[in-house]
Design a protein around this motif. Sequence first.
Motif, PDB file in Angstrom:
ATOM      1  N   VAL A   1      -4.536   0.305  -2.783  1.00 42.94           N
ATOM      2  CA  VAL A   1      -3.471   0.024  -2.104  1.00 42.94           C
ATOM      3  C   VAL A   1      -2.958  -1.539  -2.080  1.00 42.94           C
ATOM      4  O   VAL A   1      -3.724  -2.607  -2.086  1.00 42.94           O
ATOM      5  N   LEU A   2      -1.762  -2.003  -2.020  1.00 41.80           N
ATOM      6  CA  LEU A   2      -1.122  -3.124  -2.255  1.00 41.80           C
ATOM      7  C   LEU A   2      -0.252  -3.414  -1.029  1.00 41.80           C
ATOM      8  O   LEU A   2       0.307  -2.396  -0.634  1.00 41.80           O
ATOM      9  N   VAL A   3      -0.425  -4.745  -0.595  1.00 48.64           N
ATOM     10  CA  VAL A   3       0.635  -5.031   0.341  1.00 48.64           C
ATOM     11  C   VAL A   3       1.283  -6.176   0.180  1.00 48.64           C
ATOM     12  O   VAL A   3       1.090  -7.054  -0.660  1.00 48.64           O
ATOM     13  N   ALA A   4       2.704  -6.308   0.391  1.00 47.80           N
ATOM     14  CA  ALA A   4       3.532  -7.378   0.184  1.00 47.80           C
ATOM     15  C   ALA A   4       4.534  -7.693   1.415  1.00 47.80           C
ATOM     16  O   ALA A   4       5.167  -6.652   2.007  1.00 47.80           O
ATOM     17  N   ALA A   5       4.354  -9.016   1.651  1.00 47.68           N
ATOM     18  CA  ALA A   5       5.159  -9.292   2.983  1.00 47.68           C
ATOM     19  C   ALA A   5       6.526  -9.560   2.563  1.00 47.68           C
ATOM     20  O   ALA A   5       6.909 -10.145   1.366  1.00 47.68           O
ATOM     21  N   GLY A   6       7.616  -9.409   3.447  1.00 45.49           N
ATOM     22  CA  GLY A   6       8.844 -10.001   3.050  1.00 45.49           C
ATOM     23  C   GLY A   6       9.094 -11.324   3.331  1.00 45.49           C
ATOM     24  O   GLY A   6       8.559 -11.754   4.336  1.00 45.49           O
ATOM     25  N   VAL A   7      10.064 -11.801   2.655  1.00 46.85           N
ATOM     26  CA  VAL A   7      10.121 -13.358   2.891  1.00 46.85           C
ATOM     27  C   VAL A   7      11.528 -13.607   2.739  1.00 46.85           C
ATOM     28  O   VAL A   7      12.330 -12.955   2.054  1.00 46.85           O
ATOM     29  N   THR A   8      12.131 -14.347   3.667  1.00 50.83           N
ATOM     30  CA  THR A   8      13.320 -14.964   3.610  1.00 50.83           C
ATOM     31  C   THR A   8      13.769 -16.275   2.878  1.00 50.83           C
ATOM     32  O   THR A   8      12.953 -17.126   3.326  1.00 50.83           O
ATOM     33  N   LEU A   9      14.233 -16.305   1.780  1.00 50.58           N
ATOM     34  CA  LEU A   9      14.721 -17.393   0.959  1.00 50.58           C
ATOM     35  C   LEU A   9      16.250 -17.690   0.878  1.00 50.58           C
ATOM     36  O   LEU A   9      16.748 -16.901   0.272  1.00 50.58           O
ATOM     37  N   LEU A  10      16.567 -18.687   1.815  1.00 58.72           N
ATOM     38  CA  LEU A  10      18.142 -19.268   1.514  1.00 58.72           C
ATOM     39  C   LEU A  10      18.673 -17.949   2.128  1.00 58.72           C
ATOM     40  O   LEU A  10      20.059 -17.655   1.701  1.00 58.72           O
TER      41      LEU A  10
ATOM     42  N   ALA B   1       7.358 -10.423  -1.462  1.00 53.91           N
ATOM     43  CA  ALA B   1       6.361 -11.304  -2.225  1.00 53.91           C
ATOM     44  C   ALA B   1       5.680 -10.555  -3.078  1.00 53.91           C
ATOM     45  O   ALA B   1       5.569  -9.301  -3.100  1.00 53.91           O
ATOM     46  N   VAL B   2       4.945 -11.198  -3.929  1.00 59.94           N
ATOM     47  CA  VAL B   2       3.848 -10.658  -4.740  1.00 59.94           C
ATOM     48  C   VAL B   2       2.918  -9.801  -4.024  1.00 59.94           C
ATOM     49  O   VAL B   2       2.273 -10.068  -3.068  1.00 59.94           O
ATOM     50  N   GLY B   3       2.521  -8.585  -4.381  1.00 57.57           N
ATOM     51  CA  GLY B   3       1.790  -7.668  -3.818  1.00 57.57           C
ATOM     52  C   GLY B   3       0.428  -8.420  -4.105  1.00 57.57           C
ATOM     53  O   GLY B   3      -0.125  -8.812  -4.984  1.00 57.57           O
ATOM     54  N   ALA B   4      -0.507  -7.934  -3.057  1.00 56.31           N
ATOM     55  CA  ALA B   4      -1.852  -8.489  -2.997  1.00 56.31           C
ATOM     56  C   ALA B   4      -2.712  -7.455  -2.604  1.00 56.31           C
ATOM     57  O   ALA B   4      -2.126  -6.443  -1.737  1.00 56.31           O
ATOM     58  N   PRO B   5      -3.967  -7.181  -2.828  1.00 53.46           N
ATOM     59  CA  PRO B   5      -5.004  -6.390  -2.231  1.00 53.46           C
ATOM     60  C   PRO B   5      -4.950  -6.286  -0.716  1.00 53.46           C
ATOM     61  O   PRO B   5      -4.865  -7.245  -0.088  1.00 53.46           O
ATOM     62  N   ALA B   6      -4.656  -4.974  -0.270  1.00 55.43           N
ATOM     63  CA  ALA B   6      -4.556  -4.929   1.234  1.00 55.43           C
ATOM     64  C   ALA B   6      -5.913  -4.862   1.936  1.00 55.43           C
ATOM     65  O   ALA B   6      -6.682  -4.148   1.427  1.00 55.43           O
ATOM     66  N   ALA B   7      -6.009  -5.525   3.289  1.00 51.81           N
ATOM     67  CA  ALA B   7      -7.100  -5.405   4.045  1.00 51.81           C
ATOM     68  C   ALA B   7      -6.796  -4.824   5.172  1.00 51.81           C
ATOM     69  O   ALA B   7      -5.617  -4.668   5.710  1.00 51.81           O
ATOM     70  N   GLY B   8      -7.641  -3.852   6.057  1.00 48.74           N
ATOM     71  CA  GLY B   8      -7.369  -3.363   7.303  1.00 48.74           C
ATOM     72  C   GLY B   8      -6.573  -2.146   7.277  1.00 48.74           C
ATOM     73  O   GLY B   8      -5.798  -1.954   8.057  1.00 48.74           O
ATOM     74  N   ILE B   9      -6.566  -1.450   5.926  1.00 49.37           N
ATOM     75  CA  ILE B   9      -5.537  -0.311   5.769  1.00 49.37           C
ATOM     76  C   ILE B   9      -6.550   0.891   5.844  1.00 49.37           C
ATOM     77  O   ILE B   9      -7.664   0.965   5.467  1.00 49.37           O
ATOM     78  N   VAL B  10      -6.010   1.856   6.486  1.00 53.98           N
ATOM     79  CA  VAL B  10      -6.688   3.328   6.749  1.00 53.98           C
ATOM     80  C   VAL B  10      -6.229   4.222   5.798  1.00 53.98           C
ATOM     81  O   VAL B  10      -4.836   4.230   5.587  1.00 53.98           O
ATOM     82  N   VAL B  11      -6.640   4.641   4.691  1.00 52.30           N
ATOM     83  CA  VAL B  11      -6.284   5.759   3.657  1.00 52.30           C
ATOM     84  C   VAL B  11      -6.820   6.956   3.970  1.00 52.30           C
ATOM     85  O   VAL B  11      -7.944   7.295   4.191  1.00 52.30           O
ATOM     86  N   HIS B  12      -5.810   7.798   3.993  1.00 57.54           N
ATOM     87  CA  HIS B  12      -6.270   9.413   4.501  1.00 57.54           C
ATOM     88  C   HIS B  12      -6.003  10.211   3.171  1.00 57.54           C
ATOM     89  O   HIS B  12      -5.002   9.932   2.779  1.00 57.54           O
ATOM     90  N   ALA B  13      -7.141  10.766   2.541  1.00 59.40           N
ATOM     91  CA  ALA B  13      -6.989  11.562   1.382  1.00 59.40           C
ATOM     92  C   ALA B  13      -7.230  13.042   1.734  1.00 59.40           C
ATOM     93  O   ALA B  13      -8.154  13.335   2.299  1.00 59.40           O
ATOM     94  N   HIS B  14      -6.371  13.915   0.907  1.00 59.38           N
ATOM     95  CA  HIS B  14      -6.642  15.299   1.171  1.00 59.38           C
ATOM     96  C   HIS B  14      -6.711  15.911  -0.087  1.00 59.38           C
ATOM     97  O   HIS B  14      -5.725  15.661  -1.065  1.00 59.38           O
ATOM     98  N   ALA B  15      -7.849  16.184  -0.510  1.00 56.06           N
ATOM     99  CA  ALA B  15      -8.107  16.866  -1.779  1.00 56.06           C
ATOM    100  C   ALA B  15      -8.384  18.525  -1.790  1.00 56.06           C
ATOM    101  O   ALA B  15      -8.845  18.996  -0.856  1.00 56.06           O
ATOM    102  N   VAL B  16      -7.653  19.092  -2.628  1.00 51.35           N
ATOM    103  CA  VAL B  16      -7.749  20.566  -2.874  1.00 51.35           C
ATOM    104  C   VAL B  16      -8.071  21.085  -4.313  1.00 51.35           C
ATOM    105  O   VAL B  16      -7.683  20.325  -5.191  1.00 51.35           O
TER     106      VAL B  16
END
Length: 71
Positions: free
Chosen positions: A39-48, A54-69
């Motif tokens: 999971v990557l997170v990228a914040a929005g940046v306003t430039l001019l 912004a460049v994606g970075a590994p995300a912290a504090g994320i809950v991942v829900h996976a369902h496998a069949v």
Amino acid sequence: MYQAQTPAPPVVTVGIQGATALRSHTIAANSSTQTTVNVLVAAGVTLLGIGVLAVGAPAAGIVVHAHAVAP
């Protein structure tokens, strides 16, 4: 001669929640015993006055829900 069959990897669906920035996810590995989700997170940046991502970075504090069949 008997050969043991390796179980096929499950079909996995993923949902993520947490944080307010743009998030992307990929299933990095999937086998019959484990699934790895990147999971990557990228914040929005306003430039001019122009919104860019912004460049994606590994995300912290994320809950991942996976369902496998079974395939």
